[in-house]
Design an enzyme around this catalytic site. Structure first.
Site, mmCIF file in Angstrom:
data_model
loop_
_atom_site.group_PDB
_atom_site.id
_atom_site.type_symbol
_atom_site.label_atom_id
_atom_site.label_comp_id
_atom_site.label_asym_id
_atom_site.label_seq_id
_atom_site.Cartn_x
_atom_site.Cartn_y
_atom_site.Cartn_z
ATOM 1 N N CYS A 86 -8.922 43.222 55.331
ATOM 2 C CA CYS A 86 -9.556 42.460 54.249
ATOM 3 C C CYS A 86 -10.700 41.598 54.799
ATOM 4 C CB CYS A 86 -8.496 41.663 53.501
ATOM 5 S SG CYS A 86 -9.048 41.105 51.884
ATOM 6 N N HIS A 194 -4.025 45.757 52.268
ATOM 7 C CA HIS A 194 -3.136 44.935 53.105
ATOM 8 C C HIS A 194 -1.852 45.665 53.487
ATOM 9 C CE1 HIS A 194 -5.287 41.094 52.707
ATOM 10 N NE2 HIS A 194 -5.620 41.519 51.515
ATOM 11 N N GLU A 196 0.156 44.815 55.716
ATOM 12 C CA GLU A 196 1.168 43.801 56.079
ATOM 13 C C GLU A 196 1.986 43.336 54.878
ATOM 14 O OE1 GLU A 196 -2.032 43.267 55.770
ATOM 15 O OE2 GLU A 196 -2.499 41.216 55.133
#
Lengths: 217, 79
Positions: A86, A194, A196
């Site tokens: 990002c 993302h 994560e």
């Protein structure tokens, strides 16, 4: 494996990133951007998401010119692995570690939702635990994820297999549906989505975990 | 001495902000414009520093401007 997560003023995904790295068994240390050196004995540098320096001037540009980025550039030039997610992707582009630039989404809005991504290249240290052509579902959360490069750069990205991740349904106007690219050398990856945030049972799925497990191979 | 850096998007680069402004005008009942492109103006007061054109271009290229998508022009506001 040991990693450093770089913190800029306005970085806000560092804890999510640490959690995801932990899930894969990768240790992480937070490093502030005013430091000149990276910790010794790390194999990975992560630039997490957020709004570094309030996105002033252009997203990522202030962070790209901070002290620690000189060390990150040297680390990358020596073959160290660098992952930017990002805002981290935006910073890598502004720092010249990746080609192109992330512009405002074509619909003018901040987009926060999960998207499907196709793994275009699984021969990278960041995607080798996926199958080529596999579709994974992970979140995006950005106002400026619209990838732009000149036609010559785009062609060389395509020809060299540097486009690692593509949106199956383009949310932001990115050229060639680009969601993530890697440098020529194959050790610096930038991606807008993302991974994560899809790594454990509490979340919708764990399809982002593969990025971190790949790093261990 | 005061200088002004004017930053504009290169031709052919899509400008979602300009497009949004354009749409806003129409919704305010103004006529539809052919095109609106948004840029940036950065004013710099050099104070006691001597103007160095090469250095200013370097500052533009390294920080103020992303030459992948933007053009810029340096103008002198005040000698």
């Amino acid at each position: 494996m040991k990693s450093a997560i770089i913190i800029f003023p306005g970085t806000n995904r560092e804890q999510d990133m640490r959690h995801a790295l932990n899930r894969a068994g990768i240790e992480s240390e937070f490093v502030f951007c005013n430091q000149k050196d990276l910790p010794e004995n790390i194999q990975l540098v992560v630039l997490a998401g957020g709004f570094s320096y309030g996105d002033y001037l252009r997203t990522g540009v202030m962070a790209a010119n901070s002290n620690i980025m000189n060390a990150v550039k040297e680390f990358a030039h020596n073959g160290g692995l660098v992952l930017g997610v990002c805002n981290g992707f935006q910073i890598l582009c502004e720092a010249g570690l990746l080609e192109g630039v992330l512009m405002r989404n074509t619909n003018g809005r901040f987009i926060c939702k999960t998207v499907d991504l196709k793994i275009e290249n699984n021969q990278t240290p960041f995607t080798n635990s996926y199958e080529k052509g596999q579709v994974i579902n992970i979140p995006i959360a950005h106002g400026e994820g619209n990838y732009f490069a000149d036609s010559e750069t785009l062609k060389s990205l395509e020809d060299n297999g540097q486009i690692v991740l593509r949106y199956t349904d383009n949310p932001n106007g990115s050229q060639n549906n680009i969601a993530g690219i890697i440098n020529k050398k194959g050790n610096v990856l930038g991606m807008m989505p993302h991974p994560e945030n899809h790594v454990d049972d509490l979340q919708k799925n764990q399809e982002g975990l593969g990025v971190f497990l790949s790093l261990l191979k | 001495m005061k200088i002004r850096v004017i930053i504009t998007l290169k031709n052919g680069v899509l400008d979602p902000q300009g497009t949004a402004v354009s749409h806003a005008l129409v919704s305010m009942n103004y006529p539809e414009m052919k095109s609106i492109r948004q840029g940036k103006v950065i004013d710099i007061d050099l104070g006691q520093n001597i103007y160095n054109e090469d250095m200013m271009h370097e500052i533009c290229r390294k920080l103020l401007v992303n030459t992948v998508i933007e053009d810029y022009k340096i103008t002198i506001l005040e000698e």
